[in-house]
Write an enzyme that holds these catalytic residues in place. Structure first.
Site, PDB file in Angstrom:
ATOM      1  N   ASP A   5       0.864  -1.181   0.000  1.00 24.48           N
ATOM      2  CA  ASP A   5       0.000   0.000   0.000  1.00 24.48           C
ATOM      3  C   ASP A   5       0.899   1.228   0.000  1.00 24.48           C
ATOM      4  O   ASP A   5       1.261   1.750   1.061  1.00 24.48           O
ATOM      5  CB  ASP A   5      -0.913  -0.034   1.227  1.00 24.48           C
ATOM      6  CG  ASP A   5      -1.927   1.097   1.243  1.00 24.48           C
ATOM      7  OD1 ASP A   5      -1.853   1.981   0.370  1.00 24.48           O
ATOM      8  OD2 ASP A   5      -2.790   1.107   2.146  1.00 24.48           O
ATOM      9  N   HIS A   6       1.267   1.688  -1.198  1.00 22.91           N
ATOM     10  CA  HIS A   6       2.239   2.765  -1.344  1.00 22.91           C
ATOM     11  C   HIS A   6       1.659   3.942  -2.122  1.00 22.91           C
ATOM     12  O   HIS A   6       0.787   3.760  -2.983  1.00 22.91           O
ATOM     13  CB  HIS A   6       3.483   2.269  -2.085  1.00 22.91           C
ATOM     14  CG  HIS A   6       4.508   1.643  -1.197  1.00 22.91           C
ATOM     15  ND1 HIS A   6       5.853   1.865  -1.339  1.00 22.91           N
ATOM     16  CD2 HIS A   6       4.376   0.800  -0.138  1.00 22.91           C
ATOM     17  CE1 HIS A   6       6.518   1.183  -0.411  1.00 22.91           C
ATOM     18  NE2 HIS A   6       5.638   0.524   0.320  1.00 22.91           N
ATOM     19  N   GLY A  44       4.605   2.636   9.061  1.00 21.60           N
ATOM     20  CA  GLY A  44       4.742   3.463   7.888  1.00 21.60           C
ATOM     21  C   GLY A  44       6.150   3.867   7.517  1.00 21.60           C
ATOM     22  O   GLY A  44       7.122   3.596   8.224  1.00 21.60           O
ATOM     23  N   GLU A  45       6.226   4.540   6.372  1.00 21.01           N
ATOM     24  CA  GLU A  45       7.485   5.030   5.823  1.00 21.01           C
ATOM     25  C   GLU A  45       7.293   6.463   5.349  1.00 21.01           C
ATOM     26  O   GLU A  45       6.242   6.809   4.785  1.00 21.01           O
ATOM     27  CB  GLU A  45       7.915   4.170   4.633  1.00 21.01           C
ATOM     28  CG  GLU A  45       8.148   2.716   4.969  1.00 21.01           C
ATOM     29  CD  GLU A  45       8.088   1.863   3.719  1.00 21.01           C
ATOM     30  OE1 GLU A  45       9.132   1.336   3.319  1.00 21.01           O
ATOM     31  OE2 GLU A  45       6.995   1.738   3.136  1.00 21.01           O
ATOM     32  N   ASN A  48       5.863   7.321   1.781  1.00 17.64           N
ATOM     33  CA  ASN A  48       4.442   7.357   1.442  1.00 17.64           C
ATOM     34  C   ASN A  48       3.636   8.365   2.243  1.00 17.64           C
ATOM     35  O   ASN A  48       2.586   8.812   1.788  1.00 17.64           O
ATOM     36  CB  ASN A  48       3.839   5.964   1.657  1.00 17.64           C
ATOM     37  CG  ASN A  48       4.557   4.909   0.862  1.00 17.64           C
ATOM     38  OD1 ASN A  48       4.630   4.997  -0.354  1.00 17.64           O
ATOM     39  ND2 ASN A  48       5.112   3.921   1.543  1.00 17.64           N
ATOM     40  N   GLY A  54      11.241  -5.789  16.569  1.00 17.32           N
ATOM     41  CA  GLY A  54      12.052  -6.072  17.741  1.00 17.32           C
ATOM     42  C   GLY A  54      11.194  -6.298  18.962  1.00 17.32           C
ATOM     43  O   GLY A  54       9.959  -6.261  18.907  1.00 17.32           O
TER      44      GLY A  54
END
Length: 323
Positions: free
Chosen positions: A37-38, A106-107, A110, A174
């Site tokens: 999803d980008h 998220g990133e 985007n 992590g």
């Protein structure tokens, strides 16, 4: 039993092609399908970024058997969690209860498009935890009011509810994210085959649940061609997720990976026509405790031959090795 899936990569194919790939992957024998999803591709060479939710609606009608999943949607900026809950409920209805909502923090790639800046990872995790709470409350039914540190919801309600509640899978990297998100989620998502993630997740949840991983491969009858294509379109992976989450666009990924060589890529991604390297690369996932593994065939124009290869050789070999 380990299940094997196919990745609908919105970064490397347009919407019509993705819908066709979804149907072909089902016919090839994949157990499930996940969709990225980008808003942007990682690299200009990939060249695509259609709206995932519109494509998912079409995919529900082009497939009948495979489970479907976002891998992953970020519900903290570009989408408000109340909107994500509505989208997920609708896809669950359209797919006859085959959908899992995969979520992540998220990133920048985007989310920067809405012009609100990019918060640090600890804030993003706070936002994601709140978002999952909002989504869960809406899945419960009735009117929802919510006032948190990051989100507000005013008398929201999902009017078209599926009869099977949408499962939520959350991406972790992590121990800290496992501790935070395992109590809020039905399944785990991770891209590294680390046993401690699976063990930690099941310990927090006091039982086993689905753990979904992902593995890129570059199939081609010619290994050299497969390596070149993987380098062209997938060298972005080299920075690792801590770096990749912070880069704002394809130009940043191109600059960050300008010194990544074809040999570097070939050492990390199985390339070529042979089954054995792909099975060897997949093996650490089920040994670590993953229950699901979604394959990425690199190159949007090189899927049809891969489906035949997967049906006849790869999927039988994976199932024999894992199950």
């Amino acid at each position: 039993m380990v299940r094997f899936g196919y990745t609908l990569m919105t970064e490397q194919a347009g919407p019509r092609e993705l819908v066709r790939f979804a149907a072909e992957a089902e016919r090839a024998g994949f157990d499930f399908e996940v969709m990225s999803d980008h808003y942007f591709p990682w690299l200009d060479e990939q060249g695509h970024a259609p709206n995932a939710w519109s494509v998912l609606g079409a995919v529900t009608q082009a497939t009948q058997r495979v489970d479907l999943m976002t891998y992953v949607t970020c519900p903290i900026m570009r989408y408000h969690p109340a909107v994500v809950a509505q989208q997920a409920a609708t896809v669950q209805l359209l797919s006859d209860n085959r959908f899992t909502l995969g979520l992540g923090a998220g990133e920048n790639l985007n989310e920067h498009v809405i012009g609100r800046g990019w918060p640090p990872v600890n804030i993003r995790h706070e936002m994601l935890a709140e978002a999952i709470q909002v989504i869960g409350a809406l899945f419960d039914g009735g009117y929802v009011n919510y006032s948190g540190k990051h989100f507000r919801v005013d008398s929201a309600k999902i009017w078209d509810q599926p009869d099977l509640r949408v499962p939520v899978a959350t991406a972790v990297s992590g121990a800290q994210s496992v501790e935070r998100f395992a109590p809020l989620s039905d399944a785990m998502i991770a891209v590294e085959p680390r046993a401690e993630l699976c063990q930690g997740w099941d310990a927090v949840r006091h039982g086993e649940s689905a753990k979904i991983g992902q593995l890129p491969v570059s199939w081609d009858p010619d290994r050299g061609t497969a390596v070149r294509r993987a380098h062209e379109q997938f060298r972005w992976f080299a920075g690792g997720w801590k770096v990749n989450a912070e880069l704002p666009g394809p130009a940043g990924f191109a600059a960050a990976t300008q010194f990544v060589t074809e040999d570097d890529v070939a050492e990390n991604i199985p390339c070529g026509p042979d089954v054995a390297p792909m099975v060897a690369a997949a093996k650490p996932f089920w040994e670590a405790g993953f229950t699901h593994l979604a394959l990425v065939q690199i190159g949007g124009e090189h899927q049809d031959g891969f489906f035949e290869f997967a049906r006849d050789r790869l999927l039988p070999a994976l199932n024999e090795a894992a199950n």
